[in-house]
Design an enzyme around this catalytic site. Structure first.
Site, PDB file in Angstrom:
ATOM      1  N   LYS A 246     113.089  11.052  11.313  1.00 14.07           N
ATOM      2  CA  LYS A 246     111.760  10.573  10.938  1.00 14.07           C
ATOM      3  C   LYS A 246     110.679  11.489  11.514  1.00 14.07           C
ATOM      4  CE  LYS A 246     113.908   7.138  11.798  1.00 14.07           C
ATOM      5  NZ  LYS A 246     115.304   6.713  11.714  1.00 14.07           N
ATOM      6  N   GLN A 247     110.963  12.038  12.706  1.00 12.21           N
ATOM      7  CA  GLN A 247     109.952  12.832  13.411  1.00 12.21           C
ATOM      8  C   GLN A 247     109.653  14.150  12.704  1.00 12.21           C
ATOM      9  OE1 GLN A 247     112.562  11.295  15.135  1.00 12.21           O
ATOM     10  NE2 GLN A 247     111.141   9.628  15.576  1.00 12.21           N
TER      11      GLN A 247
END
Ligand code: GLU
Length: 301
Positions: A246-247
């Site tokens: 997600k990062q």
């Protein structure tokens, strides 16, 4: 007697599934089906600050859209506190675990005194400061001894994809945390307790977790639990060269075209790209057969 296989997919609900996590989900499902086994889903929501509200339900919907339906209702780790506490209590009774009063700064200072200052972002190998008591300091966290197998803390295991593996726990991690200073359960303890409670016989998950496996095997031994087999799947890399997450901009799976998402995951797993793609069920069925050819079945007792 027919062999009994139970596998699982254990996502942390820190966001929706993306191309990387689908690989682990698909692989664990294929391996369970290829063994004629059961496939479970466990929502690993112990690290509450990292959990995103609603991500658990979204993940379950995404799996269902891909035809990956668990054989039993999912478990949520946030409801398993009593089982984790019982495991910690047992380890404390056996002298395998101990309370630790060290802050991160104190650990760094102790390592520096020992001539091995921690590198930035590197795993801090706990120097064992509290092994022999707290000396009046208040307990913050609880740790598992890694020296309980005698002088040798080397754990060896065989991964069905990566082959023979070995890690010296004393050198790689030292006595590791079971319950954190913020009161949360560590992943290592929760995953081992739940894999045993659910009767998991094969762990199929992303390769980024492979170096956690020796810690989990050690913990299983200390708790007197059987160790499952392991298969760690290839990772999906982001444009920045890191594992897709997600990062670094992994986009959630496109539910409008689950078959395309599955085919992408199948390609990462080395499945042929010409599996019949007329229907979801047809592709999944052919993928089970292709999986059996690519990842020979584990002997299950
Ligand atoms: N919850 C872990 C994660 O999402 C996976 C745990 C496991 O498969 O052992 O990274």
């Amino acid at each position: 007697m027919k062999a009994r296989y139970i596998g699982r997919f254990a996502p942390s609900p820190t966001g929706p599934l993306h191309a990387g996590s689908l690989v682990a989900a698909l692989a664990s499902w294929l391996d369970a089906r290829a063994h004629g086994g059961r496939w479970l889903v466990r929502i690993e929501d112990v690290d509450t600050p990292r959990c995103v509200p609603g991500a658990d339900e979204r993940i379950l919907q995404q799996l269902a859209a891909c035809g990956l339906i668990p054989d039993e209702p999912p478990w949520w780790q946030s409801q398993r506190h009593i089982a984790y506490q019982a495991a910690l209590d047992l380890l404390l009774t056996r002298g395998a675990a101990y309370p630790c009063a060290c802050s991160r700064r104190e650990i760094d200072e102790a390592l520096t005194v020992q001539g091995r200052p921690p590198a930035r972002h590197a795993e801090r190998v706990y120097p064992g400061t509290c092994r022999h008591g707290l000396h009046g300091r208040p307990a913050r966290a609880w740790r598992l001894r890694t020296d309980t197998q005698g002088a040798d803390s080397v754990v060896s295991w065989t991964d069905r994809r990566l082959g023979p593996q070995q890690q010296d726990l004393g050198l790689a991690v030292g006595d590791f945390v079971l319950k954190r200073a913020d009161g949360l359960w560590a992943y290592q303890l929760a995953v081992v307790v739940d894999d045993a409670a659910q009767g998991i016989t094969q762990v199929v998950r992303g390769e980024d977790l492979a170096d956690n496996t020796p810690r989990q095997i050690h913990l299983q031994r200390q708790l007197g639990l059987p160790s499952p087999g392991h298969l760690h799947t290839p990772l999906v890399w982001a444009a920045d060269g890191h594992k897709l997450s997600k990062q670094n901009g992994a986009t959630p799976l496109d539910l409008a075209d689950p078959l395309a998402a599955l085919r992408g995951a199948g390609a990462v797993l080395g499945l042929p790209d010409d599996l019949p793609a007329g229907s979801l069920a047809g592709w999944l069925g052919a993928a089970v057969t292709a999986w059996q050819a690519r990842y020979p079945l584990a002997a299950v007792a």
